[in-house]
Design a protein around this motif. Structure first.
Motif, PDB file in Angstrom:
ATOM      1  N   THR A 123      20.664 -39.104  -7.700  1.00  0.00           N
ATOM      2  CA  THR A 123      21.407 -38.262  -8.645  1.00  0.00           C
ATOM      3  C   THR A 123      21.042 -36.782  -8.498  1.00  0.00           C
ATOM      4  O   THR A 123      21.554 -35.932  -9.229  1.00  0.00           O
ATOM      5  N   LYS A 152      16.189 -39.721 -16.975  1.00  0.00           N
ATOM      6  CA  LYS A 152      17.440 -40.395 -17.322  1.00  0.00           C
ATOM      7  C   LYS A 152      17.770 -41.491 -16.311  1.00  0.00           C
ATOM      8  O   LYS A 152      18.113 -42.615 -16.689  1.00  0.00           O
ATOM      9  N   THR A 187      26.515 -38.139 -12.329  1.00  0.00           N
ATOM     10  CA  THR A 187      25.260 -38.888 -12.516  1.00  0.00           C
ATOM     11  C   THR A 187      25.493 -40.108 -13.384  1.00  0.00           C
ATOM     12  O   THR A 187      25.059 -41.221 -13.051  1.00  0.00           O
ATOM     13  N   THR A 190      12.951 -41.343  -7.948  1.00  0.00           N
ATOM     14  CA  THR A 190      13.653 -40.331  -8.733  1.00  0.00           C
ATOM     15  C   THR A 190      12.691 -39.451  -9.524  1.00  0.00           C
ATOM     16  O   THR A 190      11.615 -39.895  -9.923  1.00  0.00           O
ATOM     17  N   HIS A 191      13.097 -38.194  -9.726  1.00  0.00           N
ATOM     18  CA  HIS A 191      12.404 -37.302 -10.654  1.00  0.00           C
ATOM     19  C   HIS A 191      13.026 -37.387 -12.043  1.00  0.00           C
ATOM     20  O   HIS A 191      12.471 -36.879 -13.008  1.00  0.00           O
ATOM     21  N   SER A 192      14.218 -37.999 -12.112  1.00  0.00           N
ATOM     22  CA  SER A 192      15.010 -37.978 -13.327  1.00  0.00           C
ATOM     23  C   SER A 192      14.608 -39.068 -14.311  1.00  0.00           C
ATOM     24  O   SER A 192      14.733 -40.261 -14.018  1.00  0.00           O
ATOM     25  N   SER A 222      26.263 -33.866 -14.349  1.00  0.00           N
ATOM     26  CA  SER A 222      25.945 -34.893 -15.349  1.00  0.00           C
ATOM     27  C   SER A 222      26.992 -36.009 -15.388  1.00  0.00           C
ATOM     28  O   SER A 222      26.649 -37.183 -15.530  1.00  0.00           O
ATOM     29  N   GLU A 243      16.268 -40.139  -4.658  1.00  0.00           N
ATOM     30  CA  GLU A 243      16.823 -39.116  -5.548  1.00  0.00           C
ATOM     31  C   GLU A 243      18.360 -39.139  -5.549  1.00  0.00           C
ATOM     32  O   GLU A 243      19.009 -38.113  -5.305  1.00  0.00           O
TER      33      GLU A 243
END
Length: 255
Positions: free
Chosen positions: A172, A205, A180, A201-203, A177, A170
């Motif tokens: 970021t 993006k 990131t 990651t959960h992101s 933003s 994780e």
């Protein structure tokens, strides 16, 4: 093949031994040198457990991990610690920098533990400082830095050992933003230079910057997406659609 995970299973006993929790049931995948792979899945799917096992911080109940064909099962704790220092780099959500050490000393720490000379440490640091834009931060302490600055310093610490693979958990998650975007651009650049990256990651993006995304569901690799010729935007939408299907129990093409 750089990294191979074969039939990894991890079962935890509850505190009083009354029941078992299956964190990983049967995970198999491989990573080639120079790949940039993201691992995604809902909370509790087994992503962090998998990363901890790949990082040799936890041991699987069964299954094998091979790095460059070398099996790490059976290694004693001291051997595993040396293996981590020599072959793996780590980037964490909460940076894991020591506030009582300067940035420079934080970056040097894995080399100090490996008994490298000061001259070698300085020679390895010089190109990283330039690449990461952290020259003005070296004499500062972590508590004086922004989240983005801390993460760039943590990346320097991960890269200074010339690791075969960088494992990012994780990375970021604690960044705004702008920071990131800067970190993801940096990851792309070091990957283009040949560094292998594996990121949990959960992101959506963050994952859209990877070249391949593995989706974990119920302790298994459920699906994967190769970026190929897709743009980041196309990759983003493909990942988002897949996560929606995972959450709703829908059918994926080819499943």
């Amino acid at each position: 093949m750089l990294l191979e995970a074969k039939s990894l299973k991890k079962i935890y006993q509850t505190r009083f031994g009354g029941s078992q929790v299956i964190a990983l049931s049967n995970v198999s995948f491989s990573v080639e040198k120079g790949e940039y792979v993201a691992i995604m899945g809902e909370s509790g799917a087994g992503k962090t457990t998998l990363l901890n096992i790949l990082a040799t911080l936890d041991r699987p109940t069964s299954g094998k991990i091979l790095l460059n064909g070398q099996s790490i099962e059976g290694m004693k704790e001291k051997e595993l610690a040396a293996f981590r220092r020599e072959h793996l780099g780590f980037v964490f959500q909460d940076f894991n920098l020591l506030d009582t050490f300067s940035v420079k000393d934080n970056i040097f720490l894995p080399l100090v533990l490996s008994d490298k000379t000061v001259e070698e440490m300085e020679s390895r640091l010089a190109p990283l400082v330039k690449k990461l834009g952290i020259k003005d931060l070296l004499e500062k302490y972590p508590y004086e830095l922004s989240g983005g600055q801390k993460q760039r310093c943590a990346v320097a610490r991960a890269l200074i050992t010339n690791p075969q693979i960088v494992l990012a958990d994780e990375p970021t998650g604690a960044l705004d933003s702008k920071a990131t975007d800067e970190l993801l651009k940096l990851f792309e650049e070091i990957n283009e230079e040949g560094q292998t990256l594996l990121m949990v990651t959960h992101s959506t993006k963050a994952a859209s910057h990877a070249k391949r995304v593995l989706f974990i569901k119920d302790g298994e690799v459920f699906h994967q997406i190769y970026k190929g010729a897709m743009s980041k935007e196309e990759m983003y939408h493909k990942i988002a659609d897949t996560l929606t299907l995972l959450a709703t129990g829908g059918e994926l093409n080819g499943k």
